[in-house]
Design a protein around this motif. Structure first.
Motif, PDB file in Angstrom:
ATOM      1  N   SER A  42       0.854  -1.178   0.000  1.00 43.73           N
ATOM      2  CA  SER A  42       0.000   0.000   0.000  1.00 43.73           C
ATOM      3  C   SER A  42       0.890   1.228   0.000  1.00 43.73           C
ATOM      4  CB  SER A  42      -0.918   0.007   1.233  1.00 43.73           C
ATOM      5  OG  SER A  42      -1.616   1.227   1.332  1.00 43.73           O
ATOM      6  N   GLU A  43       0.502   2.222  -0.782  1.00 44.58           N
ATOM      7  CA  GLU A  43       1.278   3.458  -0.841  1.00 44.58           C
ATOM      8  C   GLU A  43       1.184   4.236   0.463  1.00 44.58           C
ATOM      9  OE1 GLU A  43       3.296   4.265  -3.142  1.00 44.58           O
ATOM     10  OE2 GLU A  43       2.789   2.715  -4.606  1.00 44.58           O
ATOM     11  N   THR A  44       0.130   4.012   1.236  1.00 45.37           N
ATOM     12  CA  THR A  44      -0.089   4.768   2.474  1.00 45.37           C
ATOM     13  C   THR A  44       0.190   3.949   3.725  1.00 45.37           C
ATOM     14  OG1 THR A  44      -2.435   4.156   2.463  1.00 45.37           O
ATOM     15  CG2 THR A  44      -1.818   6.212   1.346  1.00 45.37           C
ATOM     16  N   ALA A  45       0.598   2.690   3.576  1.00 42.51           N
ATOM     17  CA  ALA A  45       0.855   1.852   4.748  1.00 42.51           C
ATOM     18  C   ALA A  45       2.063   2.376   5.526  1.00 42.51           C
ATOM     19  CB  ALA A  45       1.093   0.408   4.325  1.00 42.51           C
ATOM     20  N   ALA A  46       2.009   2.253   6.854  1.00 39.14           N
ATOM     21  CA  ALA A  46       3.095   2.711   7.723  1.00 39.14           C
ATOM     22  C   ALA A  46       4.134   1.610   7.879  1.00 39.14           C
ATOM     23  CB  ALA A  46       2.548   3.112   9.087  1.00 39.14           C
ATOM     24  N   TYR A  47       5.352   2.020   8.250  1.00 32.93           N
ATOM     25  CA  TYR A  47       6.387   1.043   8.540  1.00 32.93           C
ATOM     26  C   TYR A  47       5.984   0.245   9.785  1.00 32.93           C
ATOM     27  CZ  TYR A  47       9.357   3.606   5.272  1.00 32.93           C
ATOM     28  OH  TYR A  47       9.873   4.201   4.163  1.00 32.93           O
ATOM     29  N   PRO A  48       6.325  -1.046   9.842  1.00 33.17           N
ATOM     30  CA  PRO A  48       5.965  -1.852  11.007  1.00 33.17           C
ATOM     31  C   PRO A  48       6.382  -1.254  12.352  1.00 33.17           C
ATOM     32  CG  PRO A  48       6.684  -3.271   9.246  1.00 33.17           C
ATOM     33  CD  PRO A  48       6.909  -1.853   8.766  1.00 33.17           C
ATOM     34  N   PRO A  49       7.566  -0.604  12.487  1.00 35.83           N
ATOM     35  CA  PRO A  49       7.884  -0.006  13.787  1.00 35.83           C
ATOM     36  C   PRO A  49       6.896   1.086  14.208  1.00 35.83           C
ATOM     37  CG  PRO A  49       9.876  -0.228  12.474  1.00 35.83           C
ATOM     38  CD  PRO A  49       8.723  -0.529  11.558  1.00 35.83           C
ATOM     39  N   ASP A  50       6.161   1.652  13.252  1.00 40.53           N
ATOM     40  CA  ASP A  50       5.195   2.702  13.579  1.00 40.53           C
ATOM     41  C   ASP A  50       3.801   2.153  13.842  1.00 40.53           C
ATOM     42  OD1 ASP A  50       7.159   4.649  13.242  1.00 40.53           O
ATOM     43  OD2 ASP A  50       6.775   4.780  11.081  1.00 40.53           O
ATOM     44  N   VAL A  51       3.620   0.833  13.669  1.00 41.46           N
ATOM     45  CA  VAL A  51       2.313   0.209  13.860  1.00 41.46           C
ATOM     46  C   VAL A  51       2.271  -0.429  15.247  1.00 41.46           C
ATOM     47  CG1 VAL A  51       0.692  -1.516  13.001  1.00 41.46           C
ATOM     48  CG2 VAL A  51       2.097  -0.211  11.388  1.00 41.46           C
ATOM     49  N   ALA A  52       1.301  -0.031  16.049  1.00 43.64           N
ATOM     50  CA  ALA A  52       1.156  -0.617  17.380  1.00 43.64           C
ATOM     51  C   ALA A  52       0.781  -2.095  17.247  1.00 43.64           C
ATOM     52  CB  ALA A  52       0.093   0.135  18.177  1.00 43.64           C
ATOM     53  N   TRP A  53       1.302  -2.910  18.138  1.00 41.70           N
ATOM     54  CA  TRP A  53       1.016  -4.336  18.053  1.00 41.70           C
ATOM     55  C   TRP A  53      -0.472  -4.607  18.198  1.00 41.70           C
ATOM     56  CZ3 TRP A  53      -1.417  -6.717  22.048  1.00 41.70           C
ATOM     57  CH2 TRP A  53      -1.327  -6.134  23.328  1.00 41.70           C
ATOM     58  N   GLU A  54      -1.186  -3.777  18.922  1.00 44.69           N
ATOM     59  CA  GLU A  54      -2.625  -3.977  19.081  1.00 44.69           C
ATOM     60  C   GLU A  54      -3.371  -3.736  17.775  1.00 44.69           C
ATOM     61  OE1 GLU A  54      -3.236  -1.289  22.377  1.00 44.69           O
ATOM     62  OE2 GLU A  54      -3.583  -2.983  23.712  1.00 44.69           O
ATOM     63  N   GLU A  55      -2.775  -2.955  16.867  1.00 49.37           N
ATOM     64  CA  GLU A  55      -3.369  -2.763  15.559  1.00 49.37           C
ATOM     65  C   GLU A  55      -2.939  -3.860  14.589  1.00 49.37           C
ATOM     66  OE1 GLU A  55      -2.306   1.098  14.195  1.00 49.37           O
ATOM     67  OE2 GLU A  55      -3.160   2.141  15.907  1.00 49.37           O
TER      68      GLU A  55
END
Length: 472
Positions: A42-55
């Motif tokens: 996805s062009e708008t997906a965030a890097y995994p370090p920026d994604v909370a594990w709960e998400e």
């Protein structure tokens, strides 16, 4: 000494302090600039370090188990205690930058024979014959090292970097724990589903065995067909026993990671049909994202600490200046301790200059430099290891969709073949061996499809861990 000379000496000491430790220069990335990303992007997906594990984890039961583990896991508690130890050591080392101020008090009781002179000579001395009580009270500093050449400052910086490294190690422990809990939960889900398939297959084989025995009793089937049917049925029974053991062991592993017994309502019965993770990644994934992995950040802080230790080792070649000073009061009687004319002060600077240490300081410097070189290699190796882990996970991710599609089609075809062969066998068109082979093929296809679904979910968790997720 003239004021200008004092000023120049101060400037020189500051300059020496700044040049003791070598300038830290980050190492170049010893890996390619980009990570190959295939699959769902996805062009708008965030890097995994920026994604909370709960998400990232979409199953509510799995999220609850992860929360329990974060609160109760003993390895994470050890990592937190280790971090606190490093913080305390840094505070101890940092305290050496400032003088320790203390209050001292003493009382001395003396009784001299009459005619003894305090001056120790003939004439002009003070007679101390009789009882003399001497009381003192003072405030002062003792053996405070004046850090002209940065030895103490560099040791403090090294301790600070060690503390930062322990923080990152704790973060790495949390990331690993979240991934391990998720993998254990998914393993239990797959084992539960595998056991269910084995039980269903065992029932199907039992029906086939009963039918074959009935046909044998009527003289329609041979004893060989009965033995073949019994072989498949016994194998399914063995798989059930093995599957039951695997389920119990997977539950025990999950309880260990969680640090407590996980409630039954939080345990999975099968792999989630829609997946348990959020699988989108950015379309472009630069290698610099690896620098946000906790283990790589910890290696960099270790490198910075080794750099500061070189500065401390270099400063050991220069004079070490210390200061002892006191301000207080003294009197011959306790009632006059704070009276007029009883105050006194003392200042005792000291300097220690290494001349012949038989190579001790030189050896310490060489050791510090070799440690720095080892930390550089370890830091670069941690980057290469991280790149390999991410690249392996991405390689699996790029092909798992097509593999899953093929396995799903294979299971569907095997199921149809089994139903057709069974109908033809009951009608007397096909032999029993054809039906038995179709039944075995269908059972194996179910197991293969389940294994592929598990690999897809476990791969998403591994990719999230390898990219440094799991901290938020």
């Amino acid at each position: 000494m003239k004021k200008s000379h004092v000023f120049l000496a101060a400037i020189a000491s500051v300059g020496l302090t700044g040049c003791m430790a070598p300038k830290y220069v980050p190492s170049a990335m010893p890996v390619p600039d980009e990570l190959a990303v295939e699959g769902t992007v996805s062009e708008t997906a965030a890097y995994p370090p920026d994604v909370a594990w709960e998400e990232f984890f979409t199953d509510q039961r799995l999220r609850n188990v992860v929360r329990i583990a974060l609160d109760n896991n003993r390895d994470l508690r050890v990592a937190l205690a280790t971090m606190e130890q490093a913080r305390a050591l840094y505070r101890v080392q940092r305290a050496d930058l400032l003088p320790t101020i203390g209050i001292d008090g003493s009382a001395t009781y003396q009784d001299y024979p009459g005619g003894v002179s305090g001056a120790g000579g003939s004439g002009g001395g003070t007679a101390l014959g009789g009882r003399n009580d001497i009381y003192t009270a003072s405030v002062g500093i003792s053996s405070w090292e004046i850090d002209l050449f940065g030895r103490t400052r560099n040791l403090s910086k090294a301790a600070l970097e060690q503390y930062f490294a322990s923080v990152e190690n704790r973060n790495a422990a949390q990331t690993a724990l979240i991934a391990e809990v998720a993998t254990a939960w998914l393993t239990l889900a797959a084992d539960q589903e595998r056991l269910r398939i084995a039980r269903e297959t065992e029932q199907a084989f039992a029906d086939t065995l009963a039918l074959t025995r009935a046909r044998f009793a009527k003289g329609i089937a041979s004893e060989l067909e009965v033995r073949q049917a019994q072989t498949s049925h016994d194998q399914a029974r063995s798989d059930i026993a093995e599957g039951t053991t695997r389920v119990d062991q997977a539950r025990n592993a999950l309880n260990l990671l969680a640090g407590t017994t996980v409630r039954s309502e939080l345990l999975p019965e099968q792999l989630p049909e829609t997946g348990a993770t959020f699988a989108q990644l950015p379309a472009e994934l630069p290698s610099e994202v690896l620098l946000r992995r906790p283990d790589i950040a910890a290696a960099e802080h270790q490198l910075r600490a080794a750099n500061a230790n070189i500065g401390a080792a270099r400063a050991a070649f220069f004079p070490r200046i210390s200061l002892t000073a006191a301000l207080g009061t003294i009197s011959l009687g306790l009632s006059n301790l704070f009276g007029n004319g009883s105050d006194y002060w003392s200042v005792a600077p000291a300097a220690s200059v290494p001349i012949f240490d038989f190579g001790r300081n030189q050896g310490n410097l060489r050791y510090a430099e070799a440690t720095r070189d080892a930390m550089v290699a370890r830091y670069e190796q941690s980057i290469q290891t991280g790149f390999r882990e991410v690249a392996d996970a991405l390689a699996r991710r790029g092909t798992i969709a097509s593999q899953l599609e093929a396995q799903t089609s294979l299971q569907g075809a095997a199921a149809s073949a089994y139903r057709l062969s069974e109908a033809r066998f009951r009608s007397g068109i096909d032999s029993f061996l054809t039906t038995l082979d179709a039944q075995r093929t269908y059972y194996a296809a179910q197991q293969s499809l389940l294994a592929t679904r598990y690999v897809r979910e476990a791969n998403a968790v591994e990719l999230y861990r390898a990219l440094g997720g799991g901290l938020k």
